[in-house]
Design a protein around this motif. Structure first.
Motif, PDB file in Angstrom:
ATOM      1  N   LEU A 183      -0.276 -14.348  -0.306  1.00 39.64           N
ATOM      2  CA  LEU A 183      -0.816 -15.409  -1.091  1.00 39.64           C
ATOM      3  C   LEU A 183       0.251 -15.989  -2.151  1.00 39.64           C
ATOM      4  O   LEU A 183       0.550 -15.839  -3.431  1.00 39.64           O
ATOM      5  N   PRO A 184       1.392 -16.671  -1.544  1.00 43.18           N
ATOM      6  CA  PRO A 184       2.401 -17.114  -2.146  1.00 43.18           C
ATOM      7  C   PRO A 184       2.417 -17.686  -3.385  1.00 43.18           C
ATOM      8  O   PRO A 184       3.006 -17.687  -4.343  1.00 43.18           O
ATOM      9  N   ASP A 185       1.288 -18.668  -3.476  1.00 41.10           N
ATOM     10  CA  ASP A 185       1.058 -19.401  -4.708  1.00 41.10           C
ATOM     11  C   ASP A 185       0.266 -18.903  -5.447  1.00 41.10           C
ATOM     12  O   ASP A 185      -0.343 -19.873  -6.287  1.00 41.10           O
ATOM     13  N   ILE A 186      -0.374 -17.994  -5.715  1.00 44.98           N
ATOM     14  CA  ILE A 186      -1.339 -17.261  -6.522  1.00 44.98           C
ATOM     15  C   ILE A 186      -0.852 -16.484  -7.508  1.00 44.98           C
ATOM     16  O   ILE A 186      -0.078 -15.277  -7.234  1.00 44.98           O
ATOM     17  N   ASP A 187      -1.163 -16.779  -8.907  1.00 42.49           N
ATOM     18  CA  ASP A 187      -0.709 -15.806  -9.708  1.00 42.49           C
ATOM     19  C   ASP A 187      -1.727 -14.614  -9.956  1.00 42.49           C
ATOM     20  O   ASP A 187      -3.221 -14.967 -10.073  1.00 42.49           O
ATOM     21  N   LEU A 188      -1.374 -13.536  -9.878  1.00 44.13           N
ATOM     22  CA  LEU A 188      -2.565 -12.580  -9.998  1.00 44.13           C
ATOM     23  C   LEU A 188      -2.759 -12.041 -11.601  1.00 44.13           C
ATOM     24  O   LEU A 188      -1.663 -11.944 -12.282  1.00 44.13           O
ATOM     25  N   PRO A 189      -3.760 -11.315 -11.866  1.00 41.85           N
ATOM     26  CA  PRO A 189      -4.148 -10.887 -13.066  1.00 41.85           C
ATOM     27  C   PRO A 189      -3.202  -9.925 -13.555  1.00 41.85           C
ATOM     28  O   PRO A 189      -2.779  -9.026 -12.850  1.00 41.85           O
ATOM     29  N   ALA A 190      -2.691  -9.923 -14.953  1.00 43.48           N
ATOM     30  CA  ALA A 190      -1.824  -8.918 -15.457  1.00 43.48           C
ATOM     31  C   ALA A 190      -2.307  -7.525 -15.385  1.00 43.48           C
ATOM     32  O   ALA A 190      -1.471  -6.399 -15.341  1.00 43.48           O
ATOM     33  N   CYS A 191      -3.576  -7.326 -15.278  1.00 40.75           N
ATOM     34  CA  CYS A 191      -4.222  -5.831 -15.071  1.00 40.75           C
ATOM     35  C   CYS A 191      -4.054  -5.262 -13.783  1.00 40.75           C
ATOM     36  O   CYS A 191      -4.336  -4.034 -13.656  1.00 40.75           O
ATOM     37  N   LEU A 192      -3.648  -6.103 -12.664  1.00 43.46           N
ATOM     38  CA  LEU A 192      -3.330  -5.536 -11.396  1.00 43.46           C
ATOM     39  C   LEU A 192      -2.111  -4.903 -11.319  1.00 43.46           C
ATOM     40  O   LEU A 192      -1.108  -5.302 -11.868  1.00 43.46           O
ATOM     41  N   SER A 193      -2.035  -3.538 -10.620  1.00 46.16           N
ATOM     42  CA  SER A 193      -0.955  -2.908 -10.227  1.00 46.16           C
ATOM     43  C   SER A 193      -1.025  -2.327  -8.663  1.00 46.16           C
ATOM     44  O   SER A 193      -1.972  -2.532  -8.128  1.00 46.16           O
ATOM     45  N   ALA A 194       0.143  -1.978  -8.177  1.00 46.24           N
ATOM     46  CA  ALA A 194       0.169  -1.762  -6.883  1.00 46.24           C
ATOM     47  C   ALA A 194       1.248  -0.471  -6.589  1.00 46.24           C
ATOM     48  O   ALA A 194       2.062  -0.035  -7.533  1.00 46.24           O
ATOM     49  N   THR A 195       0.660   0.557  -5.748  1.00 49.02           N
ATOM     50  CA  THR A 195       1.499   1.534  -5.234  1.00 49.02           C
ATOM     51  C   THR A 195       1.411   1.835  -3.893  1.00 49.02           C
ATOM     52  O   THR A 195       0.698   1.439  -3.346  1.00 49.02           O
ATOM     53  N   THR A 196       2.496   2.371  -3.324  1.00 42.30           N
ATOM     54  CA  THR A 196       2.422   3.011  -1.991  1.00 42.30           C
ATOM     55  C   THR A 196       1.913   4.393  -1.812  1.00 42.30           C
ATOM     56  O   THR A 196       2.053   4.786  -0.581  1.00 42.30           O
ATOM     57  N   ASP A 197       1.565   5.023  -2.828  1.00 45.37           N
ATOM     58  CA  ASP A 197       1.133   6.558  -2.918  1.00 45.37           C
ATOM     59  C   ASP A 197      -0.607   6.412  -2.760  1.00 45.37           C
ATOM     60  O   ASP A 197      -1.150   6.038  -3.809  1.00 45.37           O
ATOM     61  N   LEU A 198      -1.055   6.734  -1.559  1.00 46.77           N
ATOM     62  CA  LEU A 198      -2.344   6.410  -1.286  1.00 46.77           C
ATOM     63  C   LEU A 198      -3.159   7.441  -2.305  1.00 46.77           C
ATOM     64  O   LEU A 198      -4.240   7.159  -2.863  1.00 46.77           O
ATOM     65  N   ALA A 199      -2.673   8.602  -2.449  1.00 50.65           N
ATOM     66  CA  ALA A 199      -3.392   9.718  -3.093  1.00 50.65           C
ATOM     67  C   ALA A 199      -3.453   9.582  -4.586  1.00 50.65           C
ATOM     68  O   ALA A 199      -4.498   9.650  -5.240  1.00 50.65           O
ATOM     69  N   GLU A 200      -2.108   8.823  -5.187  1.00 48.68           N
ATOM     70  CA  GLU A 200      -2.425   8.322  -6.528  1.00 48.68           C
ATOM     71  C   GLU A 200      -3.124   7.158  -6.726  1.00 48.68           C
ATOM     72  O   GLU A 200      -3.824   7.313  -7.930  1.00 48.68           O
ATOM     73  N   ALA A 201      -3.354   6.317  -6.026  1.00 44.40           N
ATOM     74  CA  ALA A 201      -4.075   5.267  -5.775  1.00 44.40           C
ATOM     75  C   ALA A 201      -5.836   5.506  -6.142  1.00 44.40           C
ATOM     76  O   ALA A 201      -6.466   5.189  -6.855  1.00 44.40           O
ATOM     77  N   VAL A 202      -5.958   6.429  -5.187  1.00 43.87           N
ATOM     78  CA  VAL A 202      -7.548   6.863  -5.030  1.00 43.87           C
ATOM     79  C   VAL A 202      -8.140   7.870  -5.985  1.00 43.87           C
ATOM     80  O   VAL A 202      -9.034   7.731  -6.517  1.00 43.87           O
ATOM     81  N   ALA A 203      -6.891   8.733  -6.528  1.00 41.24           N
ATOM     82  CA  ALA A 203      -7.447   9.746  -7.777  1.00 41.24           C
ATOM     83  C   ALA A 203      -7.881   9.180  -8.892  1.00 41.24           C
ATOM     84  O   ALA A 203      -7.441   8.054  -9.528  1.00 41.24           O
ATOM     85  N   GLY A 204      -9.294   9.652  -9.427  1.00 41.98           N
ATOM     86  CA  GLY A 204      -9.870   8.901 -10.396  1.00 41.98           C
ATOM     87  C   GLY A 204     -10.441   7.760 -10.297  1.00 41.98           C
ATOM     88  O   GLY A 204     -10.674   7.042 -11.397  1.00 41.98           O
ATOM     89  N   ALA A 205     -10.814   7.145  -9.245  1.00 44.81           N
ATOM     90  CA  ALA A 205     -11.223   6.056  -9.119  1.00 44.81           C
ATOM     91  C   ALA A 205     -12.691   6.115  -8.901  1.00 44.81           C
ATOM     92  O   ALA A 205     -13.285   6.901  -8.180  1.00 44.81           O
TER      93      ALA A 205
END
Length: 345
Positions: free
Chosen positions: A61-83
């Motif tokens: 999505l090269p021309d799209i500004d994403l919301p400031a509250c978005l973050s990303a990780t490559t650690d699936l366990a970290e992402a899913v924990a507490g969701a």
């Protein structure tokens, strides 16, 4: 419902996964949520870094500004924990491999949502069946989101409607609240099977429409394929216990029309490449992301055969993808059926 954590996670940082994370973030902001936590899991570190540091997904999505509250990780366990919400936005053939990690870290109250429009090859399993099997997930903690949802248009905040389907109406409503916003309108129903099958088969039909486009056929040909494609989708939906009404709604006709008509559709684009003479391998190489119709068509045909459902367009697409049918013979094959009343075809 009150005990469910408010952290929201999307597994998959392609165009639709990233866009859906944006929808979740924009909805949270619109509802006045203080410091919403929206996390994307990305396979590649450079994509995760791009999203977290620059609030962009340059690859998809090269021309799209994403919301400031978005973050990303490559650690699936970290992402899913507490969701409290875990959204699957990865290709159908990759889902099973990620579910053990998700299961190990999934909150006991969390809901899993599938954006996946494919069947698993070899088992013909829908994503609801995979999640029930691999996550031990009860029906009330699973939902599917589907409809005429072309990612780039939604990322641009163009008005869009969708369907949230869950066996539990309260679960569907909980998800609808967290996706609703100024440009994204969810409707709810309980027909998980029908919504899933519509989302899968429309990609196969879009391949056929794309081939017609690549061969230079006009709108009559494409409209015929779309209409007959809807009919064979209906036969499979009803044979699996889905609801006929779903075919007339956003997840049925709405998604089919959008996918077959839009140049943004990966499946239509893949079909056009095939119609222009590219091989399956060459057409796949031209696409940045998976065309689920090409990957799932063999499972669709196998499922239909097991249930005694005639699906001539899907059968033809399966033969094309397998290299057993030349695209130049497609029109004759699709029209070479016994004469009969339309309602019985």
């Amino acid at each position: 419902m009150n005990a469910r954590p408010e952290k929201l996670v999307v597994v998959g940082a392609g165009s639709w996964g990233t866009t859906f994370a944006k929808v979740l973030a924009d909805s949270a902001i619109e509802r006045g949520v203080v410091e919403p936590e929206i996390v994307l899991w990305a396979r590649r570190p450079e994509v995760a870094e791009d999203i977290t540091a620059r609030k962009r997904n340059t690859d998809y999505l090269p021309d799209i500004d994403l919301p400031a509250c978005l973050s990303a990780t490559t650690d699936l366990a970290e992402a899913v924990a507490g969701a409290g919400l875990v959204v699957l936005a990865i290709p159908a053939q990759e889902v099973r491999g990620h579910l053990p990690t998700i299961r190990a870290h999934l909150d006991p109250a969390a809901v899993v949502v599938s954006l996946v429009k494919g069947l698993e090859r070899g088992t013909d399993a829908r994503m609801s069946e995979l999640c029930a099997e691999e996550l031990g997930l009860p029906d009330e903690r699973f939902a599917v989101v589907s409809g005429p949802n072309l990612a780039l248009e939604i990322a641009r905040q163009e008005p869009t409607a969708t369907v949230v389907a869950s066996a539990d109406p309260a679960t569907a409503e909980w998800i609808a609240v967290r996706t609703s916003g100024p440009y994204f309108r969810p409707y709810t129903n309980t027909d998980v099977t029908g919504v899933e099958i519509c989302g899968v088969v429309k990609n196969v039909i879009a391949l056929a429409v794309g081939i017609c486009d690549g061969l230079g056929y006009g709108d009559n040909s494409k409209a015929s394929v779309i209409t007959r494609g809807l009919a064979e989708t209906a036969r499979l939906v009803e044979s699996l216990g889905g609801q006929a009404e779903t075919l007339a709604g956003l997840a049925g006709l709405g998604d089919l029309v959008a996918t077959c008509a839009s140049p943004l559709s990966r499946n239509r684009t893949a079909g056009r490449h095939l119609g222009q003479g590219l091989s399956v391998e060459e057409a796949t190489a031209r696409l940045k992301q998976t065309a689920e119709g090409m990957k799932s068509v063999s499972a669709v045909v196998d499922l239909a055969r097991r249930h005694g459902v005639e699906m001539p367009i899907s059968e033809a697409m399966n033969a094309v993808i397998a290299g057993a049918l030349d695209v130049d013979t497609l029109a004759g094959l699709l029209l070479a059926r016994d004469l009969k009343p339309e309602g019985r075809s």
